[in-house]
Scaffold this motif. Structure first.
Motif, PDB file in Angstrom:
ATOM      1  N   LYS A   1     -39.418 -20.304  23.815  1.00  0.00           N
ATOM      2  CA  LYS A   1     -38.860 -21.051  24.950  1.00  0.00           C
ATOM      3  C   LYS A   1     -38.417 -22.450  24.527  1.00  0.00           C
ATOM      4  O   LYS A   1     -37.367 -22.946  24.964  1.00  0.00           O
ATOM      5  CB  LYS A   1     -39.883 -21.139  26.078  1.00  0.00           C
ATOM      6  N   ALA A   2     -39.212 -23.088  23.676  1.00  0.00           N
ATOM      7  CA  ALA A   2     -38.864 -24.433  23.216  1.00  0.00           C
ATOM      8  C   ALA A   2     -37.556 -24.422  22.433  1.00  0.00           C
ATOM      9  O   ALA A   2     -36.720 -25.315  22.578  1.00  0.00           O
ATOM     10  CB  ALA A   2     -39.990 -25.010  22.361  1.00  0.00           C
ATOM     11  N   VAL A   3     -37.358 -23.390  21.615  1.00  0.00           N
ATOM     12  CA  VAL A   3     -36.112 -23.265  20.848  1.00  0.00           C
ATOM     13  C   VAL A   3     -34.937 -23.068  21.805  1.00  0.00           C
ATOM     14  O   VAL A   3     -33.884 -23.693  21.682  1.00  0.00           O
ATOM     15  CB  VAL A   3     -36.197 -22.088  19.861  1.00  0.00           C
ATOM     16  N   ASN A   4     -35.121 -22.193  22.759  1.00  0.00           N
ATOM     17  CA  ASN A   4     -34.062 -21.885  23.730  1.00  0.00           C
ATOM     18  C   ASN A   4     -33.661 -23.121  24.521  1.00  0.00           C
ATOM     19  O   ASN A   4     -32.477 -23.375  24.759  1.00  0.00           O
ATOM     20  CB  ASN A   4     -34.557 -20.795  24.681  1.00  0.00           C
ATOM     21  N   ASP A   5     -34.652 -23.899  24.938  1.00  0.00           N
ATOM     22  CA  ASP A   5     -34.376 -25.084  25.757  1.00  0.00           C
ATOM     23  C   ASP A   5     -33.807 -26.228  24.923  1.00  0.00           C
ATOM     24  O   ASP A   5     -32.964 -26.996  25.403  1.00  0.00           O
ATOM     25  CB  ASP A   5     -35.653 -25.552  26.453  1.00  0.00           C
ATOM     26  N   THR A   6     -34.257 -26.341  23.678  1.00  0.00           N
ATOM     27  CA  THR A   6     -33.844 -27.467  22.835  1.00  0.00           C
ATOM     28  C   THR A   6     -32.481 -27.234  22.182  1.00  0.00           C
ATOM     29  O   THR A   6     -31.606 -28.109  22.201  1.00  0.00           O
ATOM     30  CB  THR A   6     -34.893 -27.725  21.732  1.00  0.00           C
ATOM     31  N   LEU A   7     -32.295 -26.057  21.618  1.00  0.00           N
ATOM     32  CA  LEU A   7     -31.058 -25.772  20.871  1.00  0.00           C
ATOM     33  C   LEU A   7     -30.030 -24.995  21.682  1.00  0.00           C
ATOM     34  O   LEU A   7     -28.887 -24.845  21.249  1.00  0.00           O
ATOM     35  CB  LEU A   7     -31.399 -24.987  19.589  1.00  0.00           C
TER      36      LEU A   7
ATOM     37  N   ASN B   1     -30.248 -25.694  11.804  1.00  0.00           N
ATOM     38  CA  ASN B   1     -31.551 -26.244  12.179  1.00  0.00           C
ATOM     39  C   ASN B   1     -32.666 -25.365  11.628  1.00  0.00           C
ATOM     40  O   ASN B   1     -32.567 -24.123  11.674  1.00  0.00           O
ATOM     41  CB  ASN B   1     -31.697 -26.321  13.705  1.00  0.00           C
TER      42      ASN B   1
ATOM     43  N   ASN C   1     -34.362 -29.963  34.159  1.00  0.00           N
ATOM     44  CA  ASN C   1     -34.920 -30.601  32.965  1.00  0.00           C
ATOM     45  C   ASN C   1     -35.165 -29.600  31.836  1.00  0.00           C
ATOM     46  O   ASN C   1     -35.020 -29.934  30.658  1.00  0.00           O
ATOM     47  CB  ASN C   1     -36.232 -31.308  33.306  1.00  0.00           C
ATOM     48  N   GLU C   2     -35.552 -28.385  32.194  1.00  0.00           N
ATOM     49  CA  GLU C   2     -35.962 -27.404  31.187  1.00  0.00           C
ATOM     50  C   GLU C   2     -34.815 -26.566  30.644  1.00  0.00           C
ATOM     51  O   GLU C   2     -34.928 -25.988  29.564  1.00  0.00           O
ATOM     52  CB  GLU C   2     -37.035 -26.476  31.768  1.00  0.00           C
ATOM     53  N   HIS C   3     -33.707 -26.486  31.373  1.00  0.00           N
ATOM     54  CA  HIS C   3     -32.623 -25.597  30.965  1.00  0.00           C
ATOM     55  C   HIS C   3     -31.309 -26.371  30.879  1.00  0.00           C
ATOM     56  O   HIS C   3     -30.677 -26.667  31.900  1.00  0.00           O
ATOM     57  CB  HIS C   3     -32.486 -24.438  31.950  1.00  0.00           C
ATOM     58  N   GLU C   4     -30.901 -26.665  29.674  1.00  0.00           N
ATOM     59  CA  GLU C   4     -29.652 -27.397  29.475  1.00  0.00           C
ATOM     60  C   GLU C   4     -28.463 -26.617  30.040  1.00  0.00           C
ATOM     61  O   GLU C   4     -27.493 -27.204  30.536  1.00  0.00           O
ATOM     62  CB  GLU C   4     -29.453 -27.669  27.984  1.00  0.00           C
TER      63      GLU C   4
END
Length: 512
Positions: free
Chosen positions: A127-133, A200, A388-391
């Motif tokens: 999830k962190a990868v999906n939200d960040t990148l 990345n 905030n969580e989903h670009e």
């Protein structure tokens, strides 16, 4: 589909336009059949004969065309099978294929008295990868993970993607526990190696839950559920590890895990109901709209309304079902109420699983048109947390705005508000979070912050809605601050559609 005792479901289990579509589809084959019977029917042979007659100077053209037609039919059949049974992103067998295969494996194991293993795994840190990148990077990561899973299992083992970051592996004809451990260790080692995604370095890991037939279950449902429970224990044992169900069955299962299972059952059984909280114009005191929400009478969650179990819903497979049902219900009742008050509006929460569908604008355009509702007559609610969580949500909101839809940002105050991201959006409403309001308004300094937020919104022509208003004094205070509308127990708790319609028909300013 959730079935409720409401007018939405009286005539059919589907919405009116879906029912009409299904009816037309039912009728079409019959008409076609009648037509074919009258003219002798269609066959490739007759087509060949007609072409042969037309091209009489070429004796073998019908055979050539027949072969071309057969090749096209065969290719199309393979394509349809692939679409129905394989995941479009990873090309692994999908949930439908897995379920069918697991059922067959259970039957075979029963007949031959053999054993097999089921590995249930998901990705730690995905999830962190999906939200960040971003989602594209997430998709590329899933494709890489799928390739590594295939390399880690034995020839003949079946790897399937259930959806999201969830995978399952079927190990047929396995009696040796050490062999299952060896496969699990290889999977964890391979999946946990670093990845290079869009320039990345990406690091994730996996946790695995294991069930075995017949030790841990004799039906496919038992095996999947027990492997899922073992996965839960594995993830809470430090991650990057595996657990066998028979070794952890006695451990306490998370209350949240149990609640998620109950939520699934409630959705399947139609135990979720749609209710509406009236929205009041603080100047006139009249009802100007209603906010639809879902109500689940589950004692363990305390407050039964959607906001209190939305996180569980987003983590479950029932998110899209509830999201689509809320959208249809809101549009249906708005259509009915506008017969009595054509200025009435409805606010509909857009659940993550719904807005994450491809081409949301087209989907909503079709739904709105089928009910005769204009985009400007509905407020689509999105939470600050989702923003905030989903670009990717920023792009979705801008597409909706371009298409003429009205956007409400809800739960303001519950999560941090990124003013730089808000500057890129076109919002019509801010809905202040109830709990945040109650705690912030308890101090003089907090009241000044609320006042400043309201004034900032007003300067941008954004309407501000106060929620959780319990007294007349609170309503007056919010009005002085500049809030345009409010909702809360001061006027009415959420009520069913019938009661709200009666109030609208009577043109009462508030619900008695």
């Amino acid at each position: 589909m959730v079935e409720l005792n409401s007018p939405v479901k009286i005539e059919s289990n589907a919405s009116p336009e879906v029912a009409r579509f299904l009816q037309s589809e039912r009728n079409r084959p019959q008409h076609t059949l009648e037509h074919q019977t009258e003219d002798g029917g269609f066959s490739v042979k007759k087509m060949m004969q007609a072409l042969q007659s037309h091209f009489s100077n070429t004796s073998d053209i019908s055979n050539e065309i027949a072969e071309m037609v057969e090749a096209q039919v065969e290719m199309r059949t393979r394509e349809l099978f692939r679409q129905a049974n394989y995941d479009a992103l990873t090309h692994l067998p999908n949930r439908a294929y897995f379920n069918t295969t697991l059922e067959q494996l259970v039957v075979k194991a029963q007949d031959t008295e053999t054993e097999f293993g089921l590995l249930f795994l998901d990705l730690d840190g995905f999830k962190a990868v999906n939200d960040t990148l971003g989602h594209q990077a997430g998709d590329e990561l899933l494709r890489n993970v799928s390739a590594r899973l295939m390399s880690a299992v034995r020839e003949g083992d079946i790897v399937s993607r259930l959806g999201g970051d969830e995978f399952v592996v079927l190990l047929a004809d396995v009696t040796d526990k050490e062999l299952i451990e060896g496969v699990s260790q290889r999977i964890i080692r391979e999946v946990s190696r670093p990845y290079w995604i869009n320039r990345n370095d990406v690091e994730i890991s996996t946790s695995i839950g294991i069930s075995r037939y017949p030790l841990d279950g004799k039906t496919s449902a038992e095996l999947v559920d027990h492997a899922d429970q073992a996965l839960y224990v594995s993830k809470h044992s430090g991650r990057r590890t595996y657990r066998f169900y028979d070794e952890v069955a006695e451990q306490v299962i998370s209350p949240k895990h149990v609640l998620v299972n109950r939520l699934h059952a409630a959705v399947e059984n139609g135990d979720i109901e749609a209710v509406f909280e009236p929205q009041i114009d603080l100047t006139s005191g009249g009802i100007v709209g209603a906010s639809i929400t879902a109500k689940w009478n589950e004692p363990e969650i305390g407050n039964p309304y959607l906001a209190n179990w939305i996180e569980m819903l987003n983590e479950s497979q029932a998110g899209y079902t509830i999201g689509a049902w809320l959208m249809d219900s809101g549009l249906y009742y708005l259509q009915q109420w506008q017969k009595y008050n054509d200025a009435i509006m409805v606010s509909i929460p857009v659940i993550d699983a719904l807005w994450q569908q491809e081409d949301l604008v087209t989907v909503l355009n079709e739904r709105f048109a089928s009910y005769g509702i204009l985009a400007s007559q509905v407020q689509l609610e999105f939470t600050v947390q989702s923003l905030n969580e989903h670009e990717a949500l920023h792009e979705v909101l801008n597409a909706l705005t371009t298409a003429g839809y009205q956007i409400t940002l809800s739960d303001v105050g519950k999560s941090p508000l990124d003013l730089s991201s808000l500057a890129l959006l076109n919002l019509q409403e801010l809905k202040l979070n109830r709990d945040w309001l109650q705690s912030t308004m308890a101090t003089e300094k907090g009241q000044k912050w609320v006042q400043a937020l309201v004034q900032m919104a007003k300067s941008l022509d954004i309407c501000v809605i106060a929620t959780g208003v319990e007294t007349t004094e609170e309503a007056q205070q919010y009005q002085v601050m500049g809030c345009s509308m409010a909702q809360g127990d001061n006027w009415s708790a959420p009520v069913d559609a019938k009661k709200l319609q009666q109030t609208i028909q009577q043109q009462l300013p508030v619900i008695a």
